[in-house]
Design a protein around this motif. Structure first.
Motif: not given
Lengths: 368, 216
Positions: B151-169
């Motif tokens: 979001i801040l343009g620090l990276s293009d993508v992230i690699v992380d654990i996704v459980e429900t996807g709510t935080t991402l959404k």
């Protein structure tokens, strides 16, 4: 000269015991330089435990390395007589990166190698000496034995790619049966035999009976033969068949094994047959050997030293040198260890605290 | 701690997953009543069953087990993949299920000509994943709040654990690739497996009966 064994540390004692054990069975010590040409390791990088090697340039510009491994040097210099067996042992420091700290560490290693016309007797003898080596460290030990022939036969029967083979081997090493199931499901192969192989563990006779149900052939016969021989000779409670002992298939074949001591969290002995490595180094002979890692043995000594010194004798500026000397001599002759200090060093544990007075020695404190 | 040797030391991950896992141990026949009392203690024993439980930070379980301070423990597959500890992975407990995934802003378009900037806690998993595809990346190692990096343009993508996807959404991100499914695994120290084999086999047996029930 007499050596007082009580001053030796556990690993020092073990080194002496192992050396005399190997000498007794006709092995000769192999002494080598701390340095080796870097080239040797570049060609056989995967054989080494870690990629990192300490290198430096010799005065003539040649790139040298501090030995990260002993076996490669021994193979390089072997005469490889085909009809006899060269038996050597070594006691050397090797330099490797330790996993946790990512920095170089000096590790004391003792080990032996048989190179030449290796037969079942040589393999048996090596395994027996591996047991004896562990036993000299602690009575409570386990030697896990596997046969790569059995493992590779099953894996090769799958006809899968190298990368899948590698993934399967990793799972075998982790006793990861659910992992094997998943790979087999994805590849559409029947992994029942392999799953069974990995789940086998425990009493060797029992495991062999189970093994005969899932495989047969030369490798199994050899494993049965040699392991039964070990059991007959009193190692039945310490020897286990465990196929999770996995070494790189491009270097090792046949027997591979790993030794554990109760109280040490990782394996302290590791070895196997490495005919494939010999081939890679263009040697025609076969070979088998193992190494004992002594760097973890200090963890075994549960009891810290109770006292640093038996008698601490205090003196001051006015003390007569020869009177002090006499007092120390007297105490030392009675078999005590003596330290003379002007003040009591912080945290020093002494059995007895004495002070040298004009009239003689006065006991100030008795701790035992 | 005189009986340290004859007890089976079990490292549990602190938190919700750990509590769930403890119930599984209990159902497998290894209860420890004192653990269920609300207290600030960290170590709990049941001498009769020869077990000693302790709570540690989830990412530390593998270290305790690898070094033999714990004989067995429960760790997420993510931790095992990231740190590659030298332990046995005996059982998939089928709990704490989630996945390791690559996520990006919804409007993100991958330009294969550029080095991909990836923010993550899991540097090794990320490195292995992209090197298997031959993609050049720049790893930005973060310890938390990974989601704000794109979001801040620090990276293009992230690699992380996704459980429900709510935080991402909620942060306007979405999963673009799945790397590997994750769940909790029962791990064992290699030496302990040999010297405390009877106890460990008992635990395994108890677990197998229960996990098979769950799968039905």
């Amino acid at each position: 000269m007499q050596i007082d064994a009580s001053v030796l540390k556990k690993e020092e004692k073990v080194v002496f015991t192992l050396r005399s054990l190997y000498e007794k069975y006709g092995f000769n010590q192999y002494k080598m330089s701390k340095f080796e040409e870097y080239d040797l390791y570049v060609k056989n990088k995967d054989f080494l435990v870690s990629d990192n090697i300490i290198t430096f340039t010799d005065t003539d510009g040649k790139l040298l390395a501090l030995k990260p491994d002993v076996t490669l040097s021994i193979i390089k210099n072997t005469n490889e007589s085909k009809s006899t067996v060269e038996k050597v042992y070594y006691n050397e420091n090797v330099y490797r990166v330790s996993k946790g700290t990512e920095s170089y560490k000096e590790i004391m290693q003792v080990g032996l190698e048989c190179i030449g016309d290796i037969d079942d007797f040589n393999i048996y003898e090596t395994l027996m000496l591996a047991c004896e080596s562990l036993k000299s460290i602690s009575q409570d030990f386990v030697l896990d034995i596997s046969h790569m022939g059995i493992v590779s036969e099953i894996i090769e029967s799958f006809g899968v790619s190298r990368s899948v083979e590698k993934a399967l081997l990793k799972c075998i090493g982790e006793k990861n049966i659910h992992g094997i199931k998943e790979i087999c499901k994805n590849e559409g192969i029947d992994g029942t035999k392999l799953e069974k192989l990995v789940s086998l563990y425990g009493n060797p006779q029992k495991v062999i009976t189970e093994l005969k149900r899932i495989c047969q052939g030369e490798s199994l016969n050899q494993l049965t033969y040699i392991v039964s021989e070990l059991c007959k000779n009193g190692y039945q409670d310490s020897v286990r068949i465990d196929f999770s002992v996995i070494n790189d298939m491009s270097y090792y074949n046949g027997f591979v094994f790993k030794g554990f001591i109760n109280g040490i969290s990782a394996g302290v002995l590791s070895g196997g047959q490495y005919d494939n490595l010999m081939l890679k180094m263009r040697k025609k002979a076969k070979a088998v050997g193992f190494a004992v890692y002594l760097d973890m043995l200090e963890r075994l000594e549960i009891n810290d030293k109770e006292y640093d010194v038996d008698a601490l004798i205090l003196y001051d500026e006015s003390t007569n040198l020869s009177a002090l000397n006499d007092a120390i001599k007297l105490l030392a002759e009675s078999g005590k260890s003596v330290a003379a200090q002007k003040n009591v060093p912080e945290k020093l544990k002494y059995r007895q605290l004495l002070r040298l007075k004009e009239r003689g020695v006065e006991i100030i404190e008795n701790n035992a | 701690m005189k009986s340290l040797k004859t007890m089976l030391n079990i490292a549990l991950p602190k938190g919700r997953l750990g509590e769930k896992v403890y119930t599984m141990f209990k159902d497998a026949g290894f209860p420890c009543p004192s653990i269920e009392e609300n207290s600030r203690k960290l170590i709990f024993e049941n001498e009769e069953k020869q077990v000693r439980y302790f709570w540690v930070k989830p990412s530390d379980v593998a270290i305790y087990v690898e070094r033999g301070a714990a004989d067995i423990g429960v760790a997420g597959k993510d931790i095992l993949l990231e740190y590659q500890p030298d332990v046995y992975e005996l059982l998939d407990l089928n709990v704490g299920k989630c996945k390791m995934a690559v996520a990006a802003k919804k409007e993100f378009r991958d330009d294969a000509g550029k080095t991909l900037r990836v923010a993550t806690k899991f540097a090794n998993i990320t490195k292995n994943y992209y090197s298997s595809m031959g993609r050049e990346i720049d790893i930005i190692h973060l310890n938390g709040s990974i989601e704000i990096a794109p979001i801040l343009g620090l990276s293009d993508v992230i690699v992380d654990i996704v459980e429900t996807g709510t935080t991402l959404k909620e942060n306007n991100l979405e999963v673009i690739e799945s790397i590997v499914p994750i769940s909790a695994r029962l791990i064992a120290n290699k030496a302990s497996f040999k010297f405390k084999n009877d106890l460990i086999e008992q635990v395994l047996c108890g677990f197998k009966v229960n996990t098979e029930d769950n799968n039905d």
